[in-house]
Design a protein around this motif. Structure first.
Motif, PDB file in Angstrom:
ATOM      1  N   LEU A 156     102.171  41.248  96.067  1.00 39.55           N
ATOM      2  CA  LEU A 156     101.175  41.735  97.027  1.00 39.55           C
ATOM      3  C   LEU A 156      99.855  40.975  96.878  1.00 39.55           C
ATOM      4  O   LEU A 156      99.214  40.621  97.871  1.00 39.55           O
ATOM      5  CB  LEU A 156     100.932  43.237  96.819  1.00 39.55           C
ATOM      6  N   HIS A 157      99.469  40.721  95.616  1.00 37.23           N
ATOM      7  CA  HIS A 157      98.225  39.989  95.360  1.00 37.23           C
ATOM      8  C   HIS A 157      98.307  38.568  95.933  1.00 37.23           C
ATOM      9  O   HIS A 157      97.365  38.097  96.593  1.00 37.23           O
ATOM     10  CB  HIS A 157      97.961  39.943  93.854  1.00 37.23           C
ATOM     11  N   THR A 158      99.430  37.909  95.699  1.00 34.96           N
ATOM     12  CA  THR A 158      99.622  36.561  96.244  1.00 34.96           C
ATOM     13  C   THR A 158      99.596  36.582  97.762  1.00 34.96           C
ATOM     14  O   THR A 158      98.982  35.717  98.405  1.00 34.96           O
ATOM     15  CB  THR A 158     100.961  35.980  95.748  1.00 34.96           C
ATOM     16  N   MET A 159     100.252  37.582  98.356  1.00 35.10           N
ATOM     17  CA  MET A 159     100.286  37.693  99.812  1.00 35.10           C
ATOM     18  C   MET A 159      98.879  37.860 100.377  1.00 35.10           C
ATOM     19  O   MET A 159      98.500  37.198 101.356  1.00 35.10           O
ATOM     20  CB  MET A 159     101.172  38.896 100.189  1.00 35.10           C
ATOM     21  N   ARG A 160      98.089  38.731  99.765  1.00 36.51           N
ATOM     22  CA  ARG A 160      96.724  38.955 100.259  1.00 36.51           C
ATOM     23  C   ARG A 160      95.880  37.682 100.147  1.00 36.51           C
ATOM     24  O   ARG A 160      95.129  37.333 101.066  1.00 36.51           O
ATOM     25  CB  ARG A 160      96.055  40.088  99.467  1.00 36.51           C
ATOM     26  N   GLN A 355     102.367  28.493 106.716  1.00 29.64           N
ATOM     27  CA  GLN A 355     103.700  28.376 106.110  1.00 29.64           C
ATOM     28  C   GLN A 355     103.709  28.972 104.709  1.00 29.64           C
ATOM     29  O   GLN A 355     104.689  29.596 104.280  1.00 29.64           O
ATOM     30  CB  GLN A 355     104.129  26.899 106.066  1.00 29.64           C
ATOM     31  N   SER A 356     102.587  28.798 103.977  1.00 25.81           N
ATOM     32  CA  SER A 356     102.478  29.387 102.640  1.00 25.81           C
ATOM     33  C   SER A 356     102.491  30.910 102.723  1.00 25.81           C
ATOM     34  O   SER A 356     103.098  31.587 101.882  1.00 25.81           O
ATOM     35  CB  SER A 356     101.189  28.890 101.975  1.00 25.81           C
ATOM     36  N   CYS A 357     101.827  31.457 103.751  1.00 23.20           N
ATOM     37  CA  CYS A 357     101.851  32.912 103.981  1.00 23.20           C
ATOM     38  C   CYS A 357     103.274  33.396 104.228  1.00 23.20           C
ATOM     39  O   CYS A 357     103.703  34.421 103.678  1.00 23.20           O
ATOM     40  CB  CYS A 357     100.984  33.260 105.196  1.00 23.20           C
ATOM     41  N   LEU A 358     103.980  32.676 105.069  1.00 23.42           N
ATOM     42  CA  LEU A 358     105.347  33.081 105.389  1.00 23.42           C
ATOM     43  C   LEU A 358     106.243  33.053 104.163  1.00 23.42           C
ATOM     44  O   LEU A 358     107.122  33.915 103.998  1.00 23.42           O
ATOM     45  CB  LEU A 358     105.918  32.172 106.482  1.00 23.42           C
ATOM     46  N   LEU A 364     108.097  38.813  99.341  1.00 23.33           N
ATOM     47  CA  LEU A 364     107.741  40.230  99.333  1.00 23.33           C
ATOM     48  C   LEU A 364     108.794  41.052 100.075  1.00 23.33           C
ATOM     49  O   LEU A 364     109.182  42.134  99.625  1.00 23.33           O
ATOM     50  CB  LEU A 364     106.364  40.409  99.991  1.00 23.33           C
ATOM     51  N   SER A 365     109.281  40.527 101.189  1.00 22.79           N
ATOM     52  CA  SER A 365     110.303  41.229 101.964  1.00 22.79           C
ATOM     53  C   SER A 365     111.593  41.391 101.159  1.00 22.79           C
ATOM     54  O   SER A 365     112.222  42.451 101.175  1.00 22.79           O
ATOM     55  CB  SER A 365     110.603  40.474 103.265  1.00 22.79           C
ATOM     56  N   LEU A 408      99.648  42.541 104.135  1.00 16.66           N
ATOM     57  CA  LEU A 408     100.776  43.227 103.494  1.00 16.66           C
ATOM     58  C   LEU A 408     102.109  42.561 103.803  1.00 16.66           C
ATOM     59  O   LEU A 408     103.163  43.092 103.471  1.00 16.66           O
ATOM     60  CB  LEU A 408     100.812  44.694 103.935  1.00 16.66           C
ATOM     61  N   GLY A 409     102.078  41.397 104.445  1.00 14.31           N
ATOM     62  CA  GLY A 409     103.315  40.686 104.722  1.00 14.31           C
ATOM     63  C   GLY A 409     103.692  40.745 106.186  1.00 14.31           C
ATOM     64  O   GLY A 409     102.824  40.798 107.071  1.00 14.31           O
ATOM     65  N   VAL A 410     104.993  40.772 106.462  1.00 12.48           N
ATOM     66  CA  VAL A 410     105.481  40.723 107.844  1.00 12.48           C
ATOM     67  C   VAL A 410     106.431  41.887 108.151  1.00 12.48           C
ATOM     68  O   VAL A 410     107.128  41.877 109.159  1.00 12.48           O
ATOM     69  CB  VAL A 410     106.193  39.377 108.126  1.00 12.48           C
TER      70      VAL A 410
END
Length: 555
Positions: A156-160, A355-358, A364-365, A408-410
């Protein structure tokens, strides 16, 4: 864990001191007695918003102090160390509210904002309120529960972090594109100005040199006349020119030196003067030979200097500073050219960050789906225990990178249940009745609480809508949870109250218009009386007492 709490002048509490222990503590009392008063007070020490109405009428201030033991709480110790507030193995939270509405917060004696108490409180206690089943209808709360159970805080931290980096780059690109028309207009103006000055091609020190040449050509006739006059005075006047006079003086001075040696030095000086006059005459003659009275050159100088003056006025600089102004405009135009490159680079950077976010969202998914399957089985099993023998539970996750990217992701989430045989899985709020919803909510809270790293859990009347054999199962679930962590449970059910390792009783008394709430720990005998009251109401019989003893023995 929570070890002690002191409450003074809070709402209808005059003064109250309570010690808390490991295991499961149940809190009971008559309706309206204020069973949740200690939890409400504790909430202030955990950073809840204060209100002047919380101060007991007639008092100047309310004060709550909570003492926590941190021996088995590394997360809270780490937070205190990071904020330079650590003080051994204990932590003291203190909150003061005045009747005027002012609030002060303290951690281990140091004044802090209430927001810091809230931040620390997340590592100390997790409170499950009686309206948790209502929160369970909200998708954001559902996702939070799944993430708490999954324990993937690093994901979650990485995603944010990656999402924030992508948003920042995207906003910067949007701003550049928004100002593109203004930049383009400014760039075109600069290009025109630079091209105009490029055509002029002014040298660095050209203008002062042009001024000098123009002055010379403009005064060419006067220069020739004056130069001729000088030559005539030096050599061309037959009767009295400087050269002949110097020659005469040299001859006479040589005669004097022959008669007196002291004139020898003067003879040398006069010889040097004669040489200087000769050289001057030669230079003036050479200048006269080179002097070019060219009208076309003068016309060219007039035209070029006029152009320089016109452009210097246009750029609001002195003529001799026009060269420097030209170089500054060239440099500025280069920055505009590079800004176009910057847009291209930033667009590429935005895409890379996206792309890094995805990639972070995909990880996370995967984690969520893994733990969602685990929760499906555990909650379905718990539903069976809670008198929903045919109950099925499913966490539906859908990933939508194109439409649902957030910190929080996708993933979008929906809790689905089926409570009867043959019934299809449907959204939780559409299928479950009030009682079923309460039981499902409780099952979710108990199961997810086992994975939350806070050492203390509070359940505030989460057993509303539950009774009979189901209540006994709920009590056993909470007691089992209390074997590994500190559990406090406000309840009205004797089956749940009897499962506590210890029990507290809340009373409310009124005297001369003043109402006071008090809370006391119960010994075994008093617990039997209180459980009997919960079982039989106002009339306590030998039968209800016997049932109460059975509850304690069964627990």
């Amino acid at each position: 864990m929570l070890a002690h709490i002191t409450i003074q002048n809070f709402a209808i509490v005059k003064a109250l001191e309570l010690d808390f222990h490991k295991g499961m503590t149940t809190i009971t009392g008559e309706t309206g007695a204020g069973k949740s008063i200690a939890i409400d007070a504790l909430g202030l020490c955990l950073g809840d918003r204060s209100d002047p109405s919380m101060v007991r009428p007639g008092e100047e201030k309310a004060e709550i102090v909570a003492l926590f033991n941190l021996q088995n709480n590394p997360a809270a110790r780490r937070w205190l160390e990071d904020n330079e507030l650590v003080d051994g193995d204990e932590c003291i939270l203190r909150r003061i509210i005045t009747k005027e509405g002012r609030s002060r917060a303290f951690i281990n004696g140091s004044p802090v904002p209430a927001s810091q108490q809230k931040s620390l409180g997340q590592h100390l206690i997790n409170i499950h309120g009686q309206h948790a089943h209502q929160l369970l209808m909200r998708n954001d709360y559902q996702l939070t529960l799944l993430d708490q159970y999954s324990g993937h805080q690093n994901l979650l931290h990485t995603m944010r972090q990656r999402y924030q980096a992508w948003r920042a780059a995207r906003n910067e690109l949007k701003q550049l594109e928004k100002n593109k028309d203004a930049f383009e207009a400014q760039k075109q103006l600069l290009e025109y100005q630079v091209n105009e000055l490029n055509e002029l091609a002014l040298g660095e020190n050209e203008y002062p040199e042009l001024e000098e040449e123009h002055r010379r050509l403009s005064n060419c006739g006067d220069i020739a006349i004056c130069s001729q006059s000088v030559l005539q005075a030096l050599t061309e006047d037959d009767n009295n020119n400087a050269m002949s006079l110097l020659q005469f003086a040299q001859h006479k001075l040589a005669e004097l030196a022959a008669m007196d040696s002291r004139f020898s030095e003067l003879t040398q000086m006069l010889d040097e003067a004669y040489i200087q006059v000769q050289e001057t005459t030669h230079e003036i003659s050479s200048y006269m030979d080179r002097l070019d009275m060219d009208p076309s050159r003068l016309s060219y100088l007039d035209e070029r200097m006029a152009t320089i003056l016109r452009l210097s006025r246009k750029h609001q600089v002195a003529p001799d500073a026009l060269f420097a102004a030209h170089q500054a405009l060239v440099a500025e135009l280069e920055t505009f050219t590079s800004s176009d490159e910057k847009v291209e680079q930033l667009a590429a950077d935005v895409d890379a960050k996206y792309q890094s976010c995805l990639l972070a969202a995909e990880k996370l998914s995967k984690s969520r789906k893994r733990y969602a399957k685990e929760l499906d089985k555990l909650i379905s099993s718990s539903m069976h225990e809670l008198s929903m023998e045919h109950g099925k539970f499913h966490i539906a996750l859908e990933s939508s990178p194109d439409n649902n990217l957030s910190p929080l992701g996708v993933d979008s989430i929906e809790l689905l249940v089926s409570t009867n045989p043959g019934q299809p899985m449907q959204a939780l709020g559409k299928v479950a009745s009030g009682g079923e919803l309460s039981r499902i909510s409780l099952a979710i809270q108990v199961i997810t609480a086992q994975k939350v790293d806070t050492p203390s859990l509070i359940f505030d009347e989460v057993d509303v809508g539950i009774s009979g054999p189901t209540a006994a199962i709920v009590g056993r679930l909470l007691r089992k949870l209390g074997e590994s962590t500190q559990v406090m449970c406000v309840t009205h059910l004797p089956q749940v109250a009897g499962c506590g390792h210890q029990q507290m009783f809340v009373t409310k008394t009124s005297n001369k218009g003043n109402t006071t709430t008090n809370m006391v720990p119960l010994d075994v005998s008093s617990r039997v009386q209180e459980l009997a009251r919960l079982l039989g109401g106002s009339e306590i019989t030998e039968h209800t007492l016997a049932n109460a003893r059975e509850l304690l023995i069964a627990a």
